[in-house]
Design a protein around this motif. Sequence first.
Motif, mmCIF file in Angstrom:
data_model
loop_
_atom_site.group_PDB
_atom_site.id
_atom_site.type_symbol
_atom_site.label_atom_id
_atom_site.label_comp_id
_atom_site.label_asym_id
_atom_site.label_seq_id
_atom_site.Cartn_x
_atom_site.Cartn_y
_atom_site.Cartn_z
ATOM 1 N N ASP A 1 -22.785 -33.950 -10.997
ATOM 2 C CA ASP A 1 -21.523 -33.491 -11.584
ATOM 3 C C ASP A 1 -20.381 -34.124 -10.787
ATOM 4 O O ASP A 1 -19.887 -33.550 -9.831
ATOM 5 C CB ASP A 1 -21.450 -31.968 -11.533
ATOM 6 N N LEU A 2 -19.966 -35.306 -11.175
ATOM 7 C CA LEU A 2 -18.919 -36.036 -10.465
ATOM 8 C C LEU A 2 -17.560 -35.692 -11.049
ATOM 9 O O LEU A 2 -17.337 -35.849 -12.257
ATOM 10 C CB LEU A 2 -19.166 -37.542 -10.562
ATOM 11 N N PHE A 3 -16.643 -35.247 -10.200
ATOM 12 C CA PHE A 3 -15.288 -34.905 -10.645
ATOM 13 C C PHE A 3 -14.458 -36.187 -10.661
ATOM 14 O O PHE A 3 -14.196 -36.784 -9.621
ATOM 15 C CB PHE A 3 -14.662 -33.885 -9.696
ATOM 16 N N VAL A 4 -14.031 -36.599 -11.862
ATOM 17 C CA VAL A 4 -13.253 -37.836 -12.020
ATOM 18 C C VAL A 4 -11.778 -37.485 -12.185
ATOM 19 O O VAL A 4 -11.374 -36.884 -13.186
ATOM 20 C CB VAL A 4 -13.743 -38.651 -13.226
ATOM 21 N N ASN A 5 -10.996 -37.855 -11.205
ATOM 22 C CA ASN A 5 -9.556 -37.633 -11.216
ATOM 23 C C ASN A 5 -8.898 -38.928 -11.671
ATOM 24 O O ASN A 5 -8.886 -39.922 -10.946
ATOM 25 C CB ASN A 5 -9.093 -37.253 -9.798
ATOM 26 N N ALA A 6 -8.387 -38.940 -12.906
ATOM 27 C CA ALA A 6 -7.786 -40.148 -13.472
ATOM 28 C C ALA A 6 -6.338 -40.246 -13.001
ATOM 29 O O ALA A 6 -5.521 -39.368 -13.273
ATOM 30 C CB ALA A 6 -7.849 -40.111 -14.989
ATOM 31 N N ARG A 7 -6.050 -41.324 -12.315
ATOM 32 C CA ARG A 7 -4.685 -41.536 -11.811
ATOM 33 C C ARG A 7 -3.931 -42.470 -12.753
ATOM 34 O O ARG A 7 -4.422 -43.544 -13.094
ATOM 35 C CB ARG A 7 -4.732 -42.146 -10.411
ATOM 36 N N THR A 8 -2.740 -42.032 -13.143
ATOM 37 C CA THR A 8 -1.877 -42.894 -13.932
ATOM 38 C C THR A 8 -0.589 -43.148 -13.168
ATOM 39 O O THR A 8 0.012 -42.228 -12.599
ATOM 40 C CB THR A 8 -1.580 -42.299 -15.323
ATOM 41 N N ALA B 1 -12.052 -39.535 -22.673
ATOM 42 C CA ALA B 1 -13.049 -40.427 -22.066
ATOM 43 C C ALA B 1 -13.935 -39.705 -21.067
ATOM 44 O O ALA B 1 -14.971 -40.235 -20.657
ATOM 45 C CB ALA B 1 -12.347 -41.603 -21.389
ATOM 46 N N GLY B 2 -13.525 -38.486 -20.652
ATOM 47 C CA GLY B 2 -14.356 -37.709 -19.736
ATOM 48 C C GLY B 2 -13.711 -37.334 -18.425
ATOM 49 O O GLY B 2 -14.376 -36.739 -17.560
ATOM 50 N N ALA B 3 -12.424 -37.636 -18.234
ATOM 51 C CA ALA B 3 -11.755 -37.296 -16.976
ATOM 52 C C ALA B 3 -11.710 -35.780 -16.780
ATOM 53 O O ALA B 3 -11.598 -35.012 -17.739
ATOM 54 C CB ALA B 3 -10.347 -37.870 -16.949
ATOM 55 N N ASP B 4 -11.782 -35.368 -15.528
ATOM 56 C CA ASP B 4 -11.761 -33.948 -15.170
ATOM 57 C C ASP B 4 -10.429 -33.505 -14.589
ATOM 58 O O ASP B 4 -10.155 -32.307 -14.492
ATOM 59 C CB ASP B 4 -12.853 -33.665 -14.133
ATOM 60 N N GLY B 5 -9.606 -34.457 -14.148
ATOM 61 C CA GLY B 5 -8.315 -34.150 -13.561
ATOM 62 C C GLY B 5 -7.355 -35.285 -13.836
ATOM 63 O O GLY B 5 -7.756 -36.399 -14.181
ATOM 64 N N LEU B 6 -6.058 -35.008 -13.666
ATOM 65 C CA LEU B 6 -5.015 -36.002 -13.885
ATOM 66 C C LEU B 6 -4.162 -36.101 -12.628
ATOM 67 O O LEU B 6 -3.628 -35.096 -12.149
ATOM 68 C CB LEU B 6 -4.135 -35.602 -15.073
ATOM 69 N N PHE B 7 -4.025 -37.307 -12.091
ATOM 70 C CA PHE B 7 -3.248 -37.560 -10.885
ATOM 71 C C PHE B 7 -2.032 -38.383 -11.283
ATOM 72 O O PHE B 7 -2.178 -39.485 -11.825
ATOM 73 C CB PHE B 7 -4.118 -38.315 -9.872
ATOM 74 N N VAL B 8 -0.836 -37.841 -11.006
ATOM 75 C CA VAL B 8 0.405 -38.525 -11.385
ATOM 76 C C VAL B 8 1.281 -38.702 -10.148
ATOM 77 O O VAL B 8 2.243 -37.956 -9.934
ATOM 78 C CB VAL B 8 1.165 -37.750 -12.488
ATOM 79 N N PRO B 9 0.973 -39.683 -9.283
ATOM 80 C CA PRO B 9 1.829 -39.913 -8.124
ATOM 81 C C PRO B 9 3.225 -40.354 -8.564
ATOM 82 O O PRO B 9 3.375 -41.057 -9.560
ATOM 83 C CB PRO B 9 1.099 -41.032 -7.370
ATOM 84 N N GLY C 1 -3.778 -30.751 -20.516
ATOM 85 C CA GLY C 1 -5.137 -30.275 -20.731
ATOM 86 C C GLY C 1 -6.087 -30.608 -19.598
ATOM 87 O O GLY C 1 -7.306 -30.501 -19.750
ATOM 88 N N LEU C 2 -5.545 -31.009 -18.450
ATOM 89 C CA LEU C 2 -6.329 -31.333 -17.258
ATOM 90 C C LEU C 2 -5.621 -30.767 -16.031
ATOM 91 O O LEU C 2 -4.390 -30.687 -16.019
ATOM 92 C CB LEU C 2 -6.468 -32.850 -17.092
#
Length: 271
Positions: free
Chosen positions: A141-148, A175-183, A199-200
């Motif tokens: 169960d890999l937590f994928v934090n998608a950074r934009t 696509a399957g991301a579990d989190g959203l990173f917005v630096p 929604g993340l």
Amino acid sequence: MPVAPPNSARDFRQLHEAGLLLLVNAWDAGSARVMESLGAKALATTSAGVAWAQGYPDGDLLPVSRLLDTVAAITRIVKVPLTVDIEGGYSEDPNAVGEVAAGVLEAGGVGINLEDGSGSVDLLCAKIEAVKRAAARKGADLFVNARTDVFLRGIGPAERRVEETLARARRYRAAGADGLFVPGLKTPVDIKAIVTEAGLPLNLMAIGGLPPASELASLGVRRVSAGAGMAQSIFGRIAALSADFLRDGSSAPPPEAGITYPALNALMAQR
């Protein structure tokens, strides 16, 4: 190198479900152990700090083998969950990025950050999908934090950056991301809009002008990362101390050093 125990991945995911997770970013096993000893519930790596510690510049230039060696060294000494910044995945080939993620799992990590940077949304979606497939093959169960990087890089007109970030968030979530990173995001009204619509779980980076942790928690932010700032400060301190020593041979430890030799030795002996 064993995959992290399932409870570690579960614990890390649960840390995003309520409250605000404060993530300090380590760059090697020693820095990670010190951070853990201060009560960190989880740890992250900083891609810049890891690259600098290995003698490489940041920016997808670190050899993957060096990254995975660092992850394995950290998970050997710490007990809390570790998430790993893999930048853009060190490849434009989604399947190769999936293999990097599989390597992170094998080295004991439970999560990754994966960024779009200046690349296309389509490409990051393909990478996320490949990463999820690779994790599924390992039963992990890999937590994928998608950074934009819409805010960090100033992509598009300022008045449309929230809209663009949300559009990307929808794609990354699908696509399957579990989190959203917005630096780079720091305005309360923009933060609230993204928390409400993305929604993340939203991850922000500690920067000047970011509201205090208590306000971020009330806005619904789930995670704040320290980023590369600590590593940068430590390298700056090394430069200052080395300059003093090279100038006049001064070797007395500065009074603000804070951690004694016996204390550091004892920390590294506690596994």
